[in-house]
Write an enzyme that holds these catalytic residues in place. Structure first.
Site, PDB file in Angstrom:
ATOM      1  N   LYS A   1      48.607  37.468  66.020  1.00 12.44           N
ATOM      2  CA  LYS A   1      48.909  37.015  64.692  1.00 12.44           C
ATOM      3  C   LYS A   1      50.363  36.670  64.810  1.00 12.44           C
ATOM      4  O   LYS A   1      50.926  35.540  64.251  1.00 12.44           O
ATOM      5  CB  LYS A   1      48.831  38.184  63.556  1.00 12.44           C
ATOM      6  CG  LYS A   1      49.524  37.915  62.281  1.00 12.44           C
ATOM      7  CD  LYS A   1      49.308  39.157  61.445  1.00 12.44           C
ATOM      8  CE  LYS A   1      49.723  40.250  62.023  1.00 12.44           C
ATOM      9  NZ  LYS A   1      50.365  41.012  61.333  1.00 12.44           N
TER      10      LYS A   1
ATOM     11  N   ARG B   1      48.916  45.041  51.768  1.00 10.71           N
ATOM     12  CA  ARG B   1      47.733  45.934  52.218  1.00 10.71           C
ATOM     13  C   ARG B   1      47.327  46.665  51.240  1.00 10.71           C
ATOM     14  O   ARG B   1      46.178  47.304  51.617  1.00 10.71           O
ATOM     15  CB  ARG B   1      48.807  47.026  53.187  1.00 10.71           C
ATOM     16  CG  ARG B   1      49.255  46.323  54.468  1.00 10.71           C
ATOM     17  CD  ARG B   1      50.042  47.419  55.345  1.00 10.71           C
ATOM     18  NE  ARG B   1      50.598  46.650  56.398  1.00 10.71           N
ATOM     19  CZ  ARG B   1      50.068  46.281  57.640  1.00 10.71           C
ATOM     20  NH1 ARG B   1      48.732  46.382  57.778  1.00 10.71           N
ATOM     21  NH2 ARG B   1      50.535  45.985  58.478  1.00 10.71           N
TER      22      ARG B   1
ATOM     23  N   ARG C   1      48.589  44.404  77.601  1.00 10.49           N
ATOM     24  CA  ARG C   1      49.947  44.069  76.873  1.00 10.49           C
ATOM     25  C   ARG C   1      50.710  45.447  77.005  1.00 10.49           C
ATOM     26  O   ARG C   1      52.010  45.424  77.267  1.00 10.49           O
ATOM     27  CB  ARG C   1      49.899  43.735  75.526  1.00 10.49           C
ATOM     28  CG  ARG C   1      51.287  43.465  74.796  1.00 10.49           C
ATOM     29  CD  ARG C   1      50.932  42.866  73.391  1.00 10.49           C
ATOM     30  NE  ARG C   1      51.004  44.130  72.364  1.00 10.49           N
ATOM     31  CZ  ARG C   1      50.710  44.054  71.153  1.00 10.49           C
ATOM     32  NH1 ARG C   1      50.857  42.583  70.460  1.00 10.49           N
ATOM     33  NH2 ARG C   1      50.709  45.105  70.295  1.00 10.49           N
TER      34      ARG C   1
ATOM     35  N   ARG D   1      55.258  49.943  74.675  1.00 13.42           N
ATOM     36  CA  ARG D   1      55.120  50.353  73.435  1.00 13.42           C
ATOM     37  C   ARG D   1      53.954  51.460  73.923  1.00 13.42           C
ATOM     38  O   ARG D   1      52.844  51.119  74.261  1.00 13.42           O
ATOM     39  CB  ARG D   1      54.508  49.365  72.533  1.00 13.42           C
ATOM     40  CG  ARG D   1      55.298  48.485  72.027  1.00 13.42           C
ATOM     41  CD  ARG D   1      54.988  47.389  70.974  1.00 13.42           C
ATOM     42  NE  ARG D   1      54.138  48.065  69.910  1.00 13.42           N
ATOM     43  CZ  ARG D   1      53.724  47.389  68.807  1.00 13.42           C
ATOM     44  NH1 ARG D   1      53.850  46.179  68.998  1.00 13.42           N
ATOM     45  NH2 ARG D   1      52.636  48.046  68.123  1.00 13.42           N
TER      46      ARG D   1
ATOM     47  N   ARG E   1      44.196  52.331  65.274  1.00 17.27           N
ATOM     48  CA  ARG E   1      44.945  51.382  64.700  1.00 17.27           C
ATOM     49  C   ARG E   1      44.074  50.219  64.069  1.00 17.27           C
ATOM     50  O   ARG E   1      44.295  49.538  62.929  1.00 17.27           O
ATOM     51  CB  ARG E   1      45.879  50.536  65.689  1.00 17.27           C
ATOM     52  CG  ARG E   1      46.949  51.569  65.802  1.00 17.27           C
ATOM     53  CD  ARG E   1      47.868  50.946  67.175  1.00 17.27           C
ATOM     54  NE  ARG E   1      48.571  49.580  66.970  1.00 17.27           N
ATOM     55  CZ  ARG E   1      48.829  48.870  68.094  1.00 17.27           C
ATOM     56  NH1 ARG E   1      48.724  49.256  69.307  1.00 17.27           N
ATOM     57  NH2 ARG E   1      49.574  47.907  67.823  1.00 17.27           N
TER      58      ARG E   1
END
Length: 380
Positions: free
Chosen positions: A204, A279, A318, A324, A336
């Site tokens: 995104k 959201r 990734r 992360r 998630r």
């Protein structure tokens, strides 16, 4: 040419090259006419008045008014010209005058709208030598901010801001008179506002960067906005941090105020890409209200659709370089993704109800996905 465009639960109309948004409903107009009929009837009793409509704009108002008037009356029309485009002209010409003797009669002028009062001044001049018993002025719409005259307005249906309106007899360069409701001019003519969604790993952020360049839009990421306000200790940032430090959710009002500040910073933008907001249904409604205040709207919610297993593999890959922690743990990744679907399922229903939800295949090369997104945006 009149073009109707969906606008939330309402519609925006285009007359010639100008957009107008919904303002006064047909039901509100009817209620105002009922009130005017009652007030005039109470004042005149059994007297037979002469109702004088001012053409062209008043024809619908006069027709509906006299159909509701329960006692005998006479009806006639005069025609004056005072509008050029969307501006009221100082130069008024009497085009068609009266053809009957009104000596000793009570005359009630039925005006569709009184703004500057220039037309009203001409009406008083016309009737000055008619030797009428009484001259009363009734107007369906009145713009107090624009009114420049001292003539008394005896009956007022609806007071409105000093904005150009069309519909219910009122026109913009000869279009719009036939509309049963009233629309006001829409200041922001051309904006494209998108809500961009996608599960973790859908790409995104990458697509938002391409789209903002291609369509000259401003990308507003809720995460970036929060970080900026907290880092720079703005009033909103300090307030948001006070909730975060207590482990509480930041109220929607604070978030929407931050987004509003970002929109205000870019008041001349061609539009916005909202990333990470809304959201919830409440947030979606708040965003709709915010854009409505800006004389704009959310055009579409676009969601990148990618299968879960593809997302998991993308994020794990990734995580090898991103540093992360939430990209390195498969259990965390799947949670998630679940949270994303739990949130967007509600929003999908919200935007689908407005015919604004668009799902786009998020698998393929960056260029291919950008092309798919562009097809949706171009169709708007």
């Amino acid at each position: 040419m009149i073009i109707f465009v969906p606008f939330k639960a309402k519609k925006v109309i285009k007359l010639h090259d100008t957009y107008f948004k919904p303002f006064i409903t047909a039901q509100q107009i009817e209620a105002a006419i009922d009130t005017l009929v009652s007030q005039i009837l109470a004042d005149l009793g059994d007297e037979i008045p002469v109702f004088v409509g001012v053409l062209n704009g008043s024809f619908m108002f006069v027709s509906d008014f006299v159909k509701k008037y329960p006692k005998p009356c006479e009806v006639t029309f005069i025609k004056l010209a005072s509008y050029e485009g969307v501006k009221s002209s100082e130069d008024i010409q009497r085009l068609i005058g009266l053809t009957q003797d009104l000596t000793g009669r009570t005359v009630v002028i039925l005006e569709d709208i009184i703004d500057t009062g220039n037309t009203l001044g001409e009406i008083h001049r016309i009737f000055k030598n008619e030797a009428v018993k009484a001259l009363r002025i009734a107007t369906l719409f009145h713009k107090p901010e624009a009114y420049k005259k001292d003539f008394k307005l005896h009956y007022i249906g609806i007071k409105i801001p000093n904005r150009f309106i069309v519909g219910y007899g009122l026109d913009y360069n000869n279009l719009g008179r036939n509309l049963p409701e009233v629309y006001q001019i829409k200041d922001t003519q051309h904006m494209t506002n998108l809500v961009l969604f996608g599960p973790p790993g859908a790409g995104k952020g990458t697509q938002a960067d391409f789209l903002k360049e291609k369509y000259n839009l401003v990308h507003i990421s809720t995460g970036d906005v929060f970080r900026y306000n907290i880092k720079n200790e703005t009033a909103l940032g300090v307030l948001a941090k006070s909730y975060i430090d207590k482990g509480a959710l930041v109220p929607d009002e604070v978030t929407i105020d931050m987004l509003n500040a970002e929109v205000e910073k870019n008041a001349d933008a061609n539009g916005f890409i909202f990333d990470g907001f809304p959201r919830t249904n409440a947030q979606a409604k708040a965003l709709d209200a915010l854009m409505d205040e800006k004389d704009s709207q959310i055009n579409a919610m676009i969601a990148l659709e990618v299968e879960d297993e593809v997302l998991v593999q993308r994020l794990l890959e990734r995580g090898k370089t991103s540093g992360r922690a939430d990209d390195a743990d498969e259990t965390v990744i799947r949670n998630r993704i679940k949270v994303y679907y739990d949130e967007t399922a509600i929003l999908k229903d919200y935007f689908s109800a407005q015919d604004k939800y668009h799902g786009v295949d998020g698998v393929g090369s960056i260029e291919t996905i950008t092309a798919r997104l562009s097809t949706v945006i171009d169709s708007l």
